[in-house]
Scaffold this motif. Structure first.
Motif, PDB file in Angstrom:
ATOM      1  N   GLU A   1     -40.047  12.114  11.397  1.00  0.00           N
ATOM      2  CA  GLU A   1     -39.257  11.033  12.000  1.00  0.00           C
ATOM      3  C   GLU A   1     -37.826  11.475  12.286  1.00  0.00           C
ATOM      4  O   GLU A   1     -37.279  11.198  13.349  1.00  0.00           O
ATOM      5  CB  GLU A   1     -39.272   9.805  11.090  1.00  0.00           C
ATOM      6  CG  GLU A   1     -38.577   8.602  11.686  1.00  0.00           C
ATOM      7  CD  GLU A   1     -39.203   8.122  12.990  1.00  0.00           C
ATOM      8  OE1 GLU A   1     -38.445   7.640  13.859  1.00  0.00           O
ATOM      9  OE2 GLU A   1     -40.432   8.247  13.172  1.00  0.00           O
ATOM     10  N   ARG A   2     -37.219  12.182  11.345  1.00  0.00           N
ATOM     11  CA  ARG A   2     -35.841  12.658  11.563  1.00  0.00           C
ATOM     12  C   ARG A   2     -35.782  13.705  12.663  1.00  0.00           C
ATOM     13  O   ARG A   2     -34.827  13.749  13.444  1.00  0.00           O
ATOM     14  CB  ARG A   2     -35.257  13.204  10.265  1.00  0.00           C
ATOM     15  CG  ARG A   2     -34.880  12.095   9.308  1.00  0.00           C
ATOM     16  CD  ARG A   2     -34.166  12.642   8.112  1.00  0.00           C
ATOM     17  NE  ARG A   2     -33.476  11.570   7.413  1.00  0.00           N
ATOM     18  CZ  ARG A   2     -32.762  11.744   6.336  1.00  0.00           C
ATOM     19  NH1 ARG A   2     -32.626  12.958   5.815  1.00  0.00           N
ATOM     20  NH2 ARG A   2     -32.168  10.732   5.751  1.00  0.00           N
ATOM     21  N   ARG A   3     -36.795  14.571  12.725  1.00  0.00           N
ATOM     22  CA  ARG A   3     -36.821  15.556  13.808  1.00  0.00           C
ATOM     23  C   ARG A   3     -36.944  14.860  15.164  1.00  0.00           C
ATOM     24  O   ARG A   3     -36.271  15.235  16.126  1.00  0.00           O
ATOM     25  CB  ARG A   3     -37.948  16.562  13.595  1.00  0.00           C
ATOM     26  CG  ARG A   3     -37.598  17.637  12.581  1.00  0.00           C
ATOM     27  CD  ARG A   3     -38.612  18.764  12.567  1.00  0.00           C
ATOM     28  NE  ARG A   3     -39.852  18.397  11.936  1.00  0.00           N
ATOM     29  CZ  ARG A   3     -40.083  18.463  10.624  1.00  0.00           C
ATOM     30  NH1 ARG A   3     -39.138  18.899   9.813  1.00  0.00           N
ATOM     31  NH2 ARG A   3     -41.237  18.110  10.131  1.00  0.00           N
TER      32      ARG A   3
ATOM     33  N   ALA B   1     -44.604  19.308  18.928  1.00  0.00           N
ATOM     34  CA  ALA B   1     -43.493  20.260  18.798  1.00  0.00           C
ATOM     35  C   ALA B   1     -42.270  19.574  18.195  1.00  0.00           C
ATOM     36  O   ALA B   1     -41.599  20.136  17.328  1.00  0.00           O
ATOM     37  CB  ALA B   1     -43.152  20.865  20.159  1.00  0.00           C
ATOM     38  N   ALA B   2     -41.979  18.348  18.649  1.00  0.00           N
ATOM     39  CA  ALA B   2     -40.818  17.617  18.133  1.00  0.00           C
ATOM     40  C   ALA B   2     -40.990  17.285  16.651  1.00  0.00           C
ATOM     41  O   ALA B   2     -40.048  17.389  15.875  1.00  0.00           O
ATOM     42  CB  ALA B   2     -40.604  16.336  18.937  1.00  0.00           C
ATOM     43  N   GLU B   3     -42.190  16.888  16.258  1.00  0.00           N
ATOM     44  CA  GLU B   3     -42.441  16.482  14.872  1.00  0.00           C
ATOM     45  C   GLU B   3     -42.473  17.642  13.900  1.00  0.00           C
ATOM     46  O   GLU B   3     -42.071  17.510  12.752  1.00  0.00           O
ATOM     47  CB  GLU B   3     -43.753  15.700  14.795  1.00  0.00           C
ATOM     48  CG  GLU B   3     -43.679  14.361  15.484  1.00  0.00           C
ATOM     49  CD  GLU B   3     -45.029  13.684  15.617  1.00  0.00           C
ATOM     50  OE1 GLU B   3     -46.054  14.254  15.146  1.00  0.00           O
ATOM     51  OE2 GLU B   3     -45.070  12.592  16.209  1.00  0.00           O
TER      52      GLU B   3
ATOM     53  N   ALA C   1     -39.188  22.885  20.385  1.00  0.00           N
ATOM     54  CA  ALA C   1     -38.224  21.792  20.287  1.00  0.00           C
ATOM     55  C   ALA C   1     -36.846  22.317  19.909  1.00  0.00           C
ATOM     56  O   ALA C   1     -36.715  23.283  19.155  1.00  0.00           O
ATOM     57  CB  ALA C   1     -38.692  20.766  19.253  1.00  0.00           C
ATOM     58  N   VAL C   2     -35.814  21.673  20.451  1.00  0.00           N
ATOM     59  CA  VAL C   2     -34.414  21.968  20.138  1.00  0.00           C
ATOM     60  C   VAL C   2     -33.785  20.660  19.677  1.00  0.00           C
ATOM     61  O   VAL C   2     -33.976  19.616  20.310  1.00  0.00           O
ATOM     62  CB  VAL C   2     -33.671  22.525  21.376  1.00  0.00           C
ATOM     63  CG1 VAL C   2     -32.198  22.741  21.072  1.00  0.00           C
ATOM     64  CG2 VAL C   2     -34.317  23.822  21.853  1.00  0.00           C
ATOM     65  N   TYR C   3     -33.040  20.730  18.575  1.00  0.00           N
ATOM     66  CA  TYR C   3     -32.475  19.531  17.956  1.00  0.00           C
ATOM     67  C   TYR C   3     -30.952  19.572  17.965  1.00  0.00           C
ATOM     68  O   TYR C   3     -30.347  20.639  18.057  1.00  0.00           O
ATOM     69  CB  TYR C   3     -32.954  19.421  16.507  1.00  0.00           C
ATOM     70  CG  TYR C   3     -34.445  19.452  16.375  1.00  0.00           C
ATOM     71  CD1 TYR C   3     -35.108  20.649  16.066  1.00  0.00           C
ATOM     72  CD2 TYR C   3     -35.201  18.324  16.581  1.00  0.00           C
ATOM     73  CE1 TYR C   3     -36.482  20.692  15.958  1.00  0.00           C
ATOM     74  CE2 TYR C   3     -36.587  18.363  16.466  1.00  0.00           C
ATOM     75  CZ  TYR C   3     -37.223  19.551  16.159  1.00  0.00           C
ATOM     76  OH  TYR C   3     -38.589  19.586  16.060  1.00  0.00           O
ATOM     77  N   ARG C   4     -30.329  18.397  17.828  1.00  0.00           N
ATOM     78  CA  ARG C   4     -28.880  18.317  17.665  1.00  0.00           C
ATOM     79  C   ARG C   4     -28.509  18.983  16.347  1.00  0.00           C
ATOM     80  O   ARG C   4     -29.188  18.817  15.332  1.00  0.00           O
ATOM     81  CB  ARG C   4     -28.419  16.859  17.679  1.00  0.00           C
ATOM     82  CG  ARG C   4     -28.479  16.243  19.068  1.00  0.00           C
ATOM     83  CD  ARG C   4     -27.874  14.851  19.091  1.00  0.00           C
ATOM     84  NE  ARG C   4     -28.662  13.879  18.354  1.00  0.00           N
ATOM     85  CZ  ARG C   4     -29.749  13.274  18.810  1.00  0.00           C
ATOM     86  NH1 ARG C   4     -30.178  13.543  20.024  1.00  0.00           N
ATOM     87  NH2 ARG C   4     -30.407  12.412  18.077  1.00  0.00           N
TER      88      ARG C   4
END
Length: 195
Positions: free
Chosen positions: A146-148, A105-107, A134-137
């Motif tokens: 990688e950035r996610r 989910a993060a990737e 996923a929730v990101y800044r």
């Protein structure tokens, strides 16, 4: 909130409760056992995370199982809280199935379902799933896996009992049926309805 999912990561516990109540989980999402927030906690942020959560109405909050790993994914909020209190503080990364789904989910940034895993509810253990988003800044670039991963704040998640996915789907047919749950071509459980 739909336009700014990162806002979920900043909600205090009482606001999370009000938010979950407005979406009428039991009425509008049958089979969903709750709606929760899993916070991604790095090792250096762990003391401040624990202090913040304890100050926000959970003075006895603890992470379980204990893990000295570099980063944890910890269930911080879940509504309804009373029915799901045993999972508050759970590091979902301690279970291989949820750890793999969280990483995916993060990737990808896509909603991701875990493999079947045992869910405990009202002292009953039954096969179930976690759905993770996923929730990101907001201020981080999200191009590439990688950035996610680096921008990850946590996950909105929903637990489901496997049997609840199909209960009530065919009441007008008046038939019983059973559906196997497969993982990698192997049957891991059966769920069904019985008339």
């Amino acid at each position: 909130l739909q336009r700014n999912p990162a806002r979920l990561a900043k909600m205090p516990r009482d606001e999370w409760r009000r938010f979950a109540e407005t979406i009428r989980l039991r009425d509008d999402f049958p089979g969903m056992l709750g709606l929760g927030w899993v916070e991604h906690v790095t090792a250096d942020a762990r003391p401040s995370f624990l202090a913040r959560v304890r100050a926000d109405g959970m003075p006895h909050f603890r992470i379980h199982p204990h893990d000295d790993g570099a980063a944890l994914d910890v269930i911080t909020y879940i509504e309804p809280e009373i029915a799901n209190s045993a999972v508050i503080g759970l590091n979902i990364g301690a279970h291989e199935g949820s750890r793999e789904a969280a990483a995916r989910a993060a990737e990808t940034g896509l909603p991701t379902l875990t493999r079947t895993l045992p869910l405990v509810r009202d002292e009953e253990s039954a096969p179930g799933f976690l759905l993770l988003q996923a929730v990101y800044r907001n201020d981080e670039p999200l191009d590439g896996a990688e950035r996610r991963r680096k921008a990850l704040r946590g996950y909105v998640y929903a637990p489901f009992l496997a049997r609840n996915f199909i209960e009530g789907t065919t009441p007008s047919q008046g038939h019983s049926f059973e559906v196997p749950i497969l993982e990698g071509g192997r049957t891991v459980a059966h769920i069904g309805t019985h008339s």
